[in-house]
Design an enzyme around this catalytic site. Structure first.
Site, PDB file in Angstrom:
ATOM      1  N   CYS A 112       0.793  -1.245  -0.038  1.00 40.13           N
ATOM      2  CA  CYS A 112      -0.034  -0.009   0.223  1.00 40.13           C
ATOM      3  C   CYS A 112       0.916   1.095   0.010  1.00 40.13           C
ATOM      4  CB  CYS A 112      -0.758  -0.216   1.319  1.00 40.13           C
ATOM      5  SG  CYS A 112      -1.971  -1.356   1.420  1.00 40.13           S
ATOM      6  N   HIS A 252      -3.223   7.187   2.762  1.00 41.82           N
ATOM      7  CA  HIS A 252      -3.501   5.902   2.392  1.00 41.82           C
ATOM      8  C   HIS A 252      -4.918   5.609   3.123  1.00 41.82           C
ATOM      9  CE1 HIS A 252      -3.764   1.720   1.679  1.00 41.82           C
ATOM     10  NE2 HIS A 252      -3.668   1.264   2.676  1.00 41.82           N
ATOM     11  N   ASN A 282      -9.926  -0.097   1.044  1.00 41.43           N
ATOM     12  CA  ASN A 282      -8.494  -0.177   0.999  1.00 41.43           C
ATOM     13  C   ASN A 282      -8.317  -0.695  -0.380  1.00 41.43           C
ATOM     14  OD1 ASN A 282      -5.817  -0.679   1.141  1.00 41.43           O
ATOM     15  ND2 ASN A 282      -5.791  -1.448   2.965  1.00 41.43           N
TER      16      ASN A 282
HETATM   17  C1  LIG Z   1      -9.159  -5.380  11.068  1.00 43.69           C
HETATM   18  C2  LIG Z   1      -9.714  -4.084  12.207  1.00 43.69           C
HETATM   19  C3  LIG Z   1     -10.678  -3.289  11.648  1.00 43.69           C
HETATM   20  C4  LIG Z   1     -10.194  -4.831  13.412  1.00 43.69           C
HETATM   21  O1  LIG Z   1     -10.727  -3.960  14.359  1.00 43.69           O
HETATM   22  P1  LIG Z   1     -10.191  -4.092  15.968  1.00 43.69           P
HETATM   23  O2  LIG Z   1     -10.887  -3.001  16.700  1.00 43.69           O
HETATM   24  O3  LIG Z   1      -8.869  -4.420  16.118  1.00 43.69           O
HETATM   25  O4  LIG Z   1     -10.930  -5.392  16.037  1.00 43.69           O
HETATM   26  P2  LIG Z   1     -10.317  -7.063  16.791  1.00 43.69           P
HETATM   27  O5  LIG Z   1      -9.351  -7.512  15.882  1.00 43.69           O
HETATM   28  O6  LIG Z   1      -9.699  -6.616  18.002  1.00 43.69           O
HETATM   29  O7  LIG Z   1     -11.768  -7.817  17.000  1.00 43.69           O
HETATM   30  C5  LIG Z   1     -12.602  -7.600  17.923  1.00 43.69           C
HETATM   31  C6  LIG Z   1     -13.798  -8.568  17.758  1.00 43.69           C
HETATM   32  O8  LIG Z   1     -14.423  -8.459  16.487  1.00 43.69           O
HETATM   33  C7  LIG Z   1     -14.521  -9.375  15.909  1.00 43.69           C
HETATM   34  N1  LIG Z   1     -14.593  -9.271  14.464  1.00 43.69           N
HETATM   35  C8  LIG Z   1     -13.459  -9.263  13.415  1.00 43.69           C
HETATM   36  N2  LIG Z   1     -14.304  -8.828  12.277  1.00 43.69           N
HETATM   37  C9  LIG Z   1     -15.118  -8.576  12.381  1.00 43.69           C
HETATM   38  C10 LIG Z   1     -16.227  -8.348  11.460  1.00 43.69           C
HETATM   39  N3  LIG Z   1     -15.913  -8.035  10.026  1.00 43.69           N
HETATM   40  N4  LIG Z   1     -17.596  -8.299  11.793  1.00 43.69           N
HETATM   41  C11 LIG Z   1     -17.851  -8.524  13.103  1.00 43.69           C
HETATM   42  N5  LIG Z   1     -17.155  -8.822  14.174  1.00 43.69           N
HETATM   43  C12 LIG Z   1     -15.605  -8.944  13.708  1.00 43.69           C
HETATM   44  C13 LIG Z   1     -13.330 -10.367  16.285  1.00 43.69           C
HETATM   45  O9  LIG Z   1     -13.598 -11.669  15.883  1.00 43.69           O
HETATM   46  C14 LIG Z   1     -13.255 -10.136  17.665  1.00 43.69           C
HETATM   47  O10 LIG Z   1     -14.120 -11.024  18.344  1.00 43.69           O
HETATM   48  P3  LIG Z   1     -13.834 -11.566  19.908  1.00 43.69           P
HETATM   49  O11 LIG Z   1     -13.660 -10.184  20.798  1.00 43.69           O
HETATM   50  O12 LIG Z   1     -15.090 -12.126  20.004  1.00 43.69           O
HETATM   51  O13 LIG Z   1     -12.490 -12.245  19.617  1.00 43.69           O
HETATM   52  C15 LIG Z   1      -8.357  -3.399  12.571  1.00 43.69           C
HETATM   53  O14 LIG Z   1      -7.606  -4.025  13.257  1.00 43.69           O
HETATM   54  C16 LIG Z   1      -7.578  -2.701  11.544  1.00 43.69           C
HETATM   55  O15 LIG Z   1      -8.110  -1.935  10.658  1.00 43.69           O
HETATM   56  N6  LIG Z   1      -6.409  -3.239  11.435  1.00 43.69           N
HETATM   57  C17 LIG Z   1      -5.604  -2.638  10.424  1.00 43.69           C
HETATM   58  C18 LIG Z   1      -5.833  -3.518   9.265  1.00 43.69           C
HETATM   59  C19 LIG Z   1      -5.294  -2.757   7.857  1.00 43.69           C
HETATM   60  O16 LIG Z   1      -5.254  -1.461   7.889  1.00 43.69           O
HETATM   61  N7  LIG Z   1      -4.741  -3.687   6.961  1.00 43.69           N
HETATM   62  C20 LIG Z   1      -4.376  -2.895   5.676  1.00 43.69           C
HETATM   63  C21 LIG Z   1      -2.870  -2.430   5.674  1.00 43.69           C
HETATM   64  S1  LIG Z   1      -2.383  -1.748   4.460  1.00 43.69           S
END
Ligand SMILES: CC(C)(COP(=O)(O)OP(=O)(O)OC[C@H]1O[C@@H](n2cnc3c(N)ncnc32)[C@H](O)[C@@H]1OP(=O)(O)O)[C@@H](O)C(=O)NCCC(=O)NCCS
Length: 355
Positions: A112, A252, A282
């Site tokens: 990215c 980004h 993204n």
């Molecule tokens: C992926 C992302 C949105 C997840 O958000 P988060 O607040 O960190 O959420 P978590 O990973 O802590 O998960 C929290 C809960 O939501 C759940 N969950 C994950 N994806 C889910 C979805 N799409 N819908 C509902 N629940 C979801 C998880 O299983 C977890 O459940 P649990 O507490 O029962 O285990 C966030 O971590 C993120 O944006 N990270 C960066 C990713 C990124 O930018 N990638 C590209 C880089 S170029």
């Protein structure tokens, strides 16, 4: 001193829209969860007739048209992508074949962060006099490599391409500095196994083998919040400017919360930050040039404006730069060129790309 002004922009996204409501029917998720955690409402997904090449060519054609140039005027094409249509040959050669001309062509892979990396390489080539007119494209079709049963990744990604034309000028325009970085030890936080030359011989020998994008979301989130703010701030400081001098932040588009954190670090109000993650998700290397093309088309960028670009991605990589907007000092190639090289940048936002 030679600089590399941005004289044309273009963007292309597929026609197919995947909404949060669609995803609710595919995995255990909800619109409320996706919007509150990421800011994403919908994303564009390639259909059978779209490809990284078709999107790149459409965006590239627009950028050339805006610059008042043809492919024959371009002497280098760089495509930033990590989802090329083929590994051999480069995506840039596939694009050159469609656009025409005889430009040198190669790809850059920094996920990215790739577009800002590519912009920095192209700018440096122009500054050194090695190349004159360069087409830089950021394009990815990550939805082809997403596991649509994995709710933690399938909600995030969309497809698209963005392009800019760079031309030489004696005025300080274009990318004035760059902050590029990588931490390869973070490679396991965001990666896709088995797409390269090292492929497990069989899934039996490597039970953990999965062909889709793998992500440690929380780890990537923490990394992103830190580097987006730090790299953007460093780009501003290296320019000898203050945060108050920044007219627009073009980050980004991975997650609205990550963008907000970067904006807070630069003390920027919401209207100085370009956000379209809600509409495209993204789009990886395409996200910064698409956002830039939209900001310009909406009339938010004026001659002499200070525009900060910042990105992060798999690698782990990061990249930021200060762009001085405008075309001051660019020599017109033709009368047509003189008409085109204004701030009147018309981009077909959301225009569908067919085949
Ligand atoms: C992926 C992302 C949105 C997840 O958000 P988060 O607040 O960190 O959420 P978590 O990973 O802590 O998960 C929290 C809960 O939501 C759940 N969950 C994950 N994806 C889910 C979805 N799409 N819908 C509902 N629940 C979801 C998880 O299983 C977890 O459940 P649990 O507490 O029962 O285990 C966030 O971590 C993120 O944006 N990270 C960066 C990713 C990124 O930018 N990638 C590209 C880089 S170029």
């Amino acid at each position: 001193m030679r600089y590399a002004a941005i004289t044309g922009l273009g963007m292309a996204v597929p026609e197919r829209i995947l909404t949060n409501a669609d995803l609710e029917r595919m995995v255990d998720t909800s619109d409320e969860w996706i919007v509150s955690r990421t800011g994403i409402r919908e994303r564009r997904v390639v259909g059978p007739n779209d490809s990284t090449t078709s999107l790149s060519v459409a965006a590239g054609r627009q950028a050339l048209e805006q610059a008042g140039l043809t492919a024959d005027d371009i002497d280098l094409i760089i495509v930033a992508t990590c989802t090329p249509d083929q590994f051999v040959v480069s995506e840039a050669c596939l694009v050159q074949a469609e656009l025409g001309g005889a430009a040198a062509a190669f790809d850059i892979g920094a996920a990215c962060s790739g577009f800002v990396y590519a912009l920095s390489v192209a700018t440096s080539f122009i500054q050194q006099g090695m190349h004159n007119r360069v087409l830089v494209i950021g394009a990815d079709t990550f939805t082809r490599f997403i596991d649509y049963t994995d709710r933690s990744t399938c909600i995030l990604f969309g497809d698209g391409a963005g392009a800019v034309v760079l031309e030489p000028t004696d005025e300080p325009r274009g990318l004035l500095n760059t902050v590029l970085g990588a931490n390869g030890t973070g490679n396991k936080h965001l990666y896709a196994p088995g797409w390269g030359a090292v492929v497990p011989e069989s899934a039996e020998l490597f039970p953990e083998y999965r062909p889709y994008l793998q992500m440690n979301g929380q780890e990537v989130f923490r990394f992103a919040v830190r580097v987006m703010g730090d790299a953007a701030a460093e780009a501003v400081e290296r320019s000898g400017l203050t945060f108050a001098d920044v007219d627009m932040l073009v980050p980004h588009q991975a997650n609205a919360r990550i963008i907000d954190a970067a904006a807070r670090r630069l003390d920027l109000p919401r209207e100085k930050v370009w956000v379209n993650v809600d509409r495209y998700g993204n789009t990886s290397a395409a996200s910064v040039p698409i956002a830039l093309a939209e900001a310009a088309a909406a009339g938010h960028l004026d001659e002499g404006d200070n525009v900060v670009l910042v990105a992060f991605g798999a690698g782990l990589t990061w990249a930021a730069g200060m762009v001085r907007w405008g075309v001051a000092g660019v020599r017109r190639l033709s009368p047509h060129r003189a008409d085109a090289a204004t701030n009147d940048l018309v981009v077909a936002v959301g225009e569908p790309v067919h085949g």
